[in-house]
Scaffold this motif. Structure first.
Motif, PDB file in Angstrom:
ATOM      1  N   LEU A  71       0.838  -1.202   0.000  1.00 32.03           N
ATOM      2  CA  LEU A  71       0.000   0.000   0.000  1.00 32.03           C
ATOM      3  C   LEU A  71       0.873   1.251   0.000  1.00 32.03           C
ATOM      4  CD1 LEU A  71      -2.724   1.439   0.192  1.00 32.03           C
ATOM      5  CD2 LEU A  71      -2.620   1.165   2.679  1.00 32.03           C
ATOM      6  N   ASP A  72       1.941   1.239   0.795  1.00 37.23           N
ATOM      7  CA  ASP A  72       2.871   2.374   0.811  1.00 37.23           C
ATOM      8  C   ASP A  72       3.482   2.585  -0.568  1.00 37.23           C
ATOM      9  OD1 ASP A  72       2.353   2.720   3.469  1.00 37.23           O
ATOM     10  OD2 ASP A  72       4.132   1.647   4.168  1.00 37.23           O
ATOM     11  N   LEU A  73       3.781   1.470  -1.243  1.00 38.96           N
ATOM     12  CA  LEU A  73       4.346   1.560  -2.591  1.00 38.96           C
ATOM     13  C   LEU A  73       3.342   2.184  -3.551  1.00 38.96           C
ATOM     14  CD1 LEU A  73       6.554   0.939  -4.662  1.00 38.96           C
ATOM     15  CD2 LEU A  73       5.687  -1.403  -4.801  1.00 38.96           C
ATOM     16  N   ALA A  74       2.064   1.763  -3.472  1.00 37.94           N
ATOM     17  CA  ALA A  74       1.024   2.313  -4.350  1.00 37.94           C
ATOM     18  C   ALA A  74       0.825   3.805  -4.090  1.00 37.94           C
ATOM     19  CB  ALA A  74      -0.293   1.558  -4.139  1.00 37.94           C
ATOM     20  N   LEU A  75       0.810   4.187  -2.804  1.00 33.12           N
ATOM     21  CA  LEU A  75       0.652   5.603  -2.457  1.00 33.12           C
ATOM     22  C   LEU A  75       1.859   6.412  -2.904  1.00 33.12           C
ATOM     23  CD1 LEU A  75      -0.832   5.179   1.137  1.00 33.12           C
ATOM     24  CD2 LEU A  75      -2.043   6.037  -0.875  1.00 33.12           C
ATOM     25  N   GLY A  76       3.054   5.818  -2.749  1.00 32.58           N
ATOM     26  CA  GLY A  76       4.274   6.506  -3.157  1.00 32.58           C
ATOM     27  C   GLY A  76       4.370   6.713  -4.650  1.00 32.58           C
ATOM     28  N   ARG A  77       3.634   5.921  -5.400  1.00 30.12           N
ATOM     29  CA  ARG A  77       3.626   6.068  -6.857  1.00 30.12           C
ATOM     30  C   ARG A  77       2.534   7.028  -7.327  1.00 30.12           C
ATOM     31  NH1 ARG A  77       5.540   2.170 -10.206  1.00 30.12           N
ATOM     32  NH2 ARG A  77       3.560   2.082 -11.314  1.00 30.12           N
ATOM     33  N   GLY A  78       1.847   7.640  -6.394  1.00 30.84           N
ATOM     34  CA  GLY A  78       0.845   8.635  -6.765  1.00 30.84           C
ATOM     35  C   GLY A  78      -0.579   8.226  -6.495  1.00 30.84           C
ATOM     36  N   GLY A  79      -0.787   7.002  -6.021  1.00 30.85           N
ATOM     37  CA  GLY A  79      -2.137   6.547  -5.702  1.00 30.85           C
ATOM     38  C   GLY A  79      -2.942   6.141  -6.921  1.00 30.85           C
ATOM     39  N   ASP A  80      -4.242   5.845  -6.686  1.00 30.04           N
ATOM     40  CA  ASP A  80      -5.163   5.407  -7.732  1.00 30.04           C
ATOM     41  C   ASP A  80      -4.636   4.158  -8.416  1.00 30.04           C
ATOM     42  OD1 ASP A  80      -7.420   5.452  -9.385  1.00 30.04           O
ATOM     43  OD2 ASP A  80      -6.330   6.516 -10.953  1.00 30.04           O
ATOM     44  N   GLN A  81      -4.103   3.220  -7.648  1.00 35.02           N
ATOM     45  CA  GLN A  81      -3.567   2.005  -8.232  1.00 35.02           C
ATOM     46  C   GLN A  81      -3.466   0.896  -7.198  1.00 35.02           C
ATOM     47  OE1 GLN A  81       0.884   2.453  -9.097  1.00 35.02           O
ATOM     48  NE2 GLN A  81       0.191   4.570  -8.875  1.00 35.02           N
ATOM     49  N   VAL A  82      -3.201  -0.304  -7.714  1.00 38.28           N
ATOM     50  CA  VAL A  82      -3.044  -1.500  -6.885  1.00 38.28           C
ATOM     51  C   VAL A  82      -1.614  -1.991  -7.038  1.00 38.28           C
ATOM     52  CG1 VAL A  82      -3.862  -3.844  -6.460  1.00 38.28           C
ATOM     53  CG2 VAL A  82      -5.460  -2.100  -7.276  1.00 38.28           C
ATOM     54  N   ALA A  83      -0.975  -2.316  -5.923  1.00 37.06           N
ATOM     55  CA  ALA A  83       0.387  -2.844  -5.941  1.00 37.06           C
ATOM     56  C   ALA A  83       0.390  -4.208  -5.275  1.00 37.06           C
ATOM     57  CB  ALA A  83       1.348  -1.895  -5.231  1.00 37.06           C
TER      58      ALA A  83
END
Length: 668
Positions: free
Chosen positions: A296-308
């Motif tokens: 989740l931190d990775l998805a948020l760090g990439r700008g959000g609106d995505q699934v990691a």
């Protein structure tokens, strides 16, 4: 198998030796010799009869067993609980057991291609050595053990295959995998923005819509969901249902973006997925929860609106098409600035480095952090790579100033010396191998990362602090805000302000893309501090050779429907990376162009790619497919051992497909 039972020759030798001994005995005792001779005669007669009997038995054995050996071997092969085949290198069958017919729809015949009667069975690795593999056919699974037959060199190689059905075992493995636990952490990544200015009733109505959409999605996956805070949820699924969500490309992200409050800002979600793909005794639910949070931190760090998520050890991302939303408050900037000040207070020496082949944003951010260190009277050094042609003019100007004496060091010369508590800042990148001195990261325990690029799976290990904001226009914008809150009065010289200002100007294409209110606030602060546009104009001037190369790159460009322009530079020339970046920026100014990509020959064995976007499309998603990364509007990649024109065509096809998908989503 019994050996030849005829031993008359051996017995004759023994009898002759015994007869010689009897003759010697007769010289001393005739009576005893006569008795021995009589016994010898009986032994000779007995031995002869026994040899005749055993000879008949051996003859019978040869007739009954050896004569029928081939028939016995054939019977043994047919009785094996598996099919046996002999095939040649062309994949044609030379021989097969009758049991093969039980596994195939067609009756195999000598000379037939194996694929004709048993699709999926033949593999070229059969002739690379002995081994085994599993294949499926008509919902049945088979294990193949293959062994090369040793033949004379002049003969074509053959391989013998032993095939056994393992359908029950494989389906049990599939069922075990499909039933494994999946934990998903869901967060509304722009909760503060979508609820800003709403009344309690409007906020409750908005959250009701969000919860309803999420509930419907989870129910369709027969999962379990619980809300753990006003903007966070925990979901538990089976692996088979996660595969269903993957097949649907997590369309929940698109459905959620259709929800908006009174302020018309669409709701976006970020998800971190952890899969229990190891045996239950090797991973606990605690570890699974930690992994889900990390994703989740990775998805948020990439700008959000995505699934990691990680599948089979590889990171996968879904979504990430929407533009990162600018935060309206600087609360985080103030908190981070105070934390950085405390960290600097506890350090006895400060080191700063960015990515190799530094650009203005990287260099300006490093200068801004150096200003903070100087404010606290800490020794500070900016580490530069050997490749920094783009900023060489600015570096040369600053090196001639007394306040910058000994502040710049080359990556090869950097040394922590006698520092007991050194502190390292990594700016404008977070990927270890892209830094100016990757080996230096392992020598300093305290590392702070400041970056505006979307987070990738490769990240600096165990950083002390991370300030990563993909919604920001540049790292220089982030550093400028930190300077505002670092101390009551941080003095910026004209050259300091100009260096930091240059990073914002370059990354925003002179304030044309990825700009928000905070971008202009940061620029205003720097202009008030003395940032000089005249110096910038001189820094951005290019020589004649660069101008010609730039014109050639733009002349070679091709336009594709949907707003895509691609060009290339097919020769290794000085400053080619800078020229490609400038060409990509220039092509983006063409009317109706939304994405520009320039491929260039960085080295004889390496092709570089420079990608730009107006903000409507995410070029980082495309560059990640080629091992690169960057920002939504600015990204790049380097690919080794490929042909430039071939990679250009691959990028064009992937980009066109991406644009079509993005446009279709916008229409929904």
């Amino acid at each position: 198998m019994p050996r030849n039972l005829s031993a008359w020759l051996d017995l004759t030798i023994h009898l002759v030796v015994m007869l010689v001994l009897i003759s010697l005995l007769s010289q001393y005792n005739h009576i005893l010799a006569m008795a021995a001779f009589t016994l010898w005669v009986f032994l000779a007669m007995f031995a002869r009869e026994r040899c005749k009997v055993r000879a008949k038995e051996f003859e019978s054995y040869c007739k009954n067993v050896v004569g029928s050996f081939n028939e016995m071997i054939f019977h043994a092969l047919e009785g094996l609980p598996q099919a046996t085949l002999i095939i040649n290198k062309d994949g044609r069958m030379e021989w097969s057991s009758n049991r093969t017919q039980n596994y195939t729809e067609k009756n195999p015949e000598t000379g037939m291609l194996v694929e004709e009667f048993w699709p999926g069975m033949f593999s070229k690795k059969i002739f690379t050595g002995d081994g085994e593999y599993i294949f499926s056919n008509n919902d049945r699974f088979f294990k193949v053990r293959h062994k090369l037959l040793k033949l004379k060199e002049e003969k074509s190689p053959l391989a013998v295959l032993y095939v056994q059905e393992v359908t029950l075992h494989e389906k049990l493995k599939i069922e075990y995998t499909n039933s494994r636990t999946v934990i998903i952490y869901i967060q509304i990544d722009n909760y503060d923005e979508v609820t800003q200015g709403l009344t309690e009733a409007e906020k409750n109505s908005l959250m009701l819509s969000i919860n309803e959409v999420l509930d419907n999605w989870i129910n369709s996956l027969t999962g379990f969901m619980r809300k753990v805070s006003e903007d966070s949820y925990v979901v538990v699924l089976e692996r088979r249902k996660l595969d269903q969500a993957i097949a649907e490309k997590f369309d929940i992200l698109d459905k959620m973006r259709q929800i908006s409050g009174k302020n018309k800002i669409p709701v976006t979600l970020s998800m971190g997925v952890a899969i229990a793909d190891k045996p239950s005794d090797e991973i606990s639910l605690t570890e699974l929860g930690i992994e889900a949070q990390a994703e989740l931190d990775l998805a948020l760090g990439r700008g959000g609106d995505q699934v990691a998520m990680k599948v089979d050890g590889k990171s996968q991302f879904f979504g990430g098409r929407s533009k990162a939303v600018e935060k309206h408050t600087r609360v985080k900037a103030r908190v981070v600035a105070h934390a950085i000040k405390d960290a600097m207070d506890n350090a006895d020496e400060i080191f700063i480095m960015g990515h190799r082949n530094e650009d203005f944003d990287c260099f300006g951010a490093a200068v801004g952090v150096a200003v903070m260190a100087r404010q606290l009277k800490k020794p500070v050094h900016i580490i530069l790579s050997d490749m920094n042609e783009g900023i060489d003019k600015l570096v040369e100007i600053m090196e001639n100033k007394a306040e910058y004496k000994d502040i710049f060091v080359k990556a090869a010369d950097v040394n922590t010396g006698s520092s007991i508590a050194p502190l390292l800042f990594v700016v404008d990148t977070h990927i270890p191998y892209l830094t100016a001195a990757p080996q230096f990261l392992d020598r300093i325990n305290q590392v702070i990362v400041i970056d505006h690029h979307r987070r990738s799976e490769n990240f600096v290990k165990n950083p002390l602090m991370v300030y990563l904001e993909p919604s920001s226009s540049s790292t220089c914008e982030l550093v400028t805000e930190l300077l505002m809150y670092f101390d009551d009065d941080v003095p910026l010289s004209k050259l300091d302000a100009t260096a930091i200002y240059s990073g914002i100007v370059v990354d925003t294409k002179h304030f044309a893309v990825q700009t928000g209110a905070r971008t202009f606030d940061a620029a205003s602060y720097l202009r008030r501090s003395g940032a000089d546009p005249v110096i910038l104009r001189d820094l951005f001037k290019s020589d004649y050779e660069t101008t010609v190369a730039l014109a050639q790159a733009e002349a070679r460009s091709e336009y594709y429907e949907g707003g895509l322009v691609i060009s290339y530079i097919d020769k290794v020339i000085p400053n080619v990376q800078v020229i490609a970046a400038q060409a990509a920026d220039g092509l983006l100014k063409i009317e109706n162009v939304r994405m520009s990509i320039v491929c260039f020959q960085l080295k004889p064995d390496t092709v570089g790619v420079s990608a730009r976007s107006t903000g409507e499309l995410n070029v980082q998603v495309i560059m990640e497919k080629f091992g690169g990364g960057g920002h939504q509007n600015v990204a790049g990649a380097q690919i080794k051992d490929v042909d430039l024109l071939e990679i250009k065509e691959q990028i064009a096809e992937i980009s066109k497909k991406y644009i079509v998908e993005a446009d279709n989503e916008d229409k929904q």
